[in-house]
Design a protein around this motif. Structure first.
Motif, mmCIF file in Angstrom:
data_model
loop_
_atom_site.group_PDB
_atom_site.id
_atom_site.type_symbol
_atom_site.label_atom_id
_atom_site.label_comp_id
_atom_site.label_asym_id
_atom_site.label_seq_id
_atom_site.Cartn_x
_atom_site.Cartn_y
_atom_site.Cartn_z
ATOM 1 N N GLY A 278 -8.161 1.123 1.464
ATOM 2 C CA GLY A 278 -8.077 0.251 1.969
ATOM 3 C C GLY A 278 -8.408 0.402 3.635
ATOM 4 O O GLY A 278 -8.177 -0.356 4.491
ATOM 5 N N ALA B 159 0.868 -0.833 0.103
ATOM 6 C CA ALA B 159 0.044 -0.091 -0.049
ATOM 7 C C ALA B 159 0.567 1.064 0.505
ATOM 8 O O ALA B 159 1.999 1.829 0.587
ATOM 9 N N ALA C 156 -4.101 -1.821 5.107
ATOM 10 C CA ALA C 156 -5.324 -1.790 3.593
ATOM 11 C C ALA C 156 -4.371 -2.287 2.391
ATOM 12 O O ALA C 156 -5.403 -2.977 0.947
ATOM 13 N N ARG D 217 -4.948 -1.814 -1.479
ATOM 14 C CA ARG D 217 -5.544 -0.740 -1.388
ATOM 15 C C ARG D 217 -4.448 0.710 -1.127
ATOM 16 O O ARG D 217 -3.153 -0.127 -0.232
ATOM 17 N N VAL E 9 -3.448 3.710 1.594
ATOM 18 C CA VAL E 9 -3.758 4.388 2.765
ATOM 19 C C VAL E 9 -3.828 6.257 2.282
ATOM 20 O O VAL E 9 -3.197 6.427 2.027
#
Length: 193
Positions: A61, A2, A123, A126, A128
């Motif tokens: 995420g 991430a 996350a 995905r 942050v």
């Protein structure tokens, strides 16, 4: 892994909140900085350039936020983003008892590096979503912020809370993308290290 992305709406003169910002008046008097992302009914835009930008934001995420930001909006009622993602609140103090009713909200008392590491782990693949002026400054200082997305709204506040009030040193950014809409100019930067 991430990446961490600061995502903030800001006035042309660098404010993320106007005068008299506080609980019961989040964003300050006459706050309009998020209007670019909202329909006249107050829902998030889901079409056009603003809708695509909101989709990017909502793909996060996990969230890292400062305590002041989180408390002003009662921790988003325990659910940040539509589907609810873990929120890591950076703070020097333990949370108040009301936070216990929000299982997705975690207070992190051992620094921005820890908050960011926990958020990145949560996350997955995905990004942050990082929010809050103090949190942004600490993340830049610690070298744990990867990107900055600024939604520059055509207004001069003249006072309030500045996004980058104090930085320990110069930070160089690389422009990745610029999108102009009638309500704001959306600039995405990569933090150079």
């Amino acid at each position: 892994m991430a990446i961490s992305v600061l995502d903030m709406s800001v006035s042309v003169d660098g404010y993320v909140a106007g005068p008299n910002d506080g609980p019961g008046n989040p964003g300050g008097d006459g706050f309009i900085l998020h209007d670019w992302s909202l329909t006249p009914a107050g829902d998030f835009r889901r079409s056009g350039s603003a809708g695509k930008l909101m989709d990017e934001i909502l793909e996060a995420g996990a969230v890292v936020s400062g305590r002041r930001t989180a408390e002003q909006v009662d921790h988003w009622g325990g659910v940040h983003h539509g589907d609810g993602v873990p929120v890591f609140v950076l703070s020097h103090r333990r949370p108040g008892p009301s936070v216990a009713k929000y299982p997705l909200i975690s207070y992190v008392n051992d620094g921005i590096e820890s908050a960011m590491a926990q958020a990145k782990a949560a996350a997955g693949d995905r990004h942050v979503h990082v929010i809050g002026a103090y949190t942004a400054q600490r993340a830049l200082e610690a070298g744990v912020l990867d990107e900055i997305r600024i939604h520059q709204v055509p207004v001069l506040y003249g006072g309030g809370v500045r996004l980058f009030e104090v930085l320990p040193s110069r930070v160089t950014l690389e422009i990745i993308r610029v999108i102009d809409t009638l309500e704001a100019t959306h600039i995405r930067y990569r933090v150079r290290r």
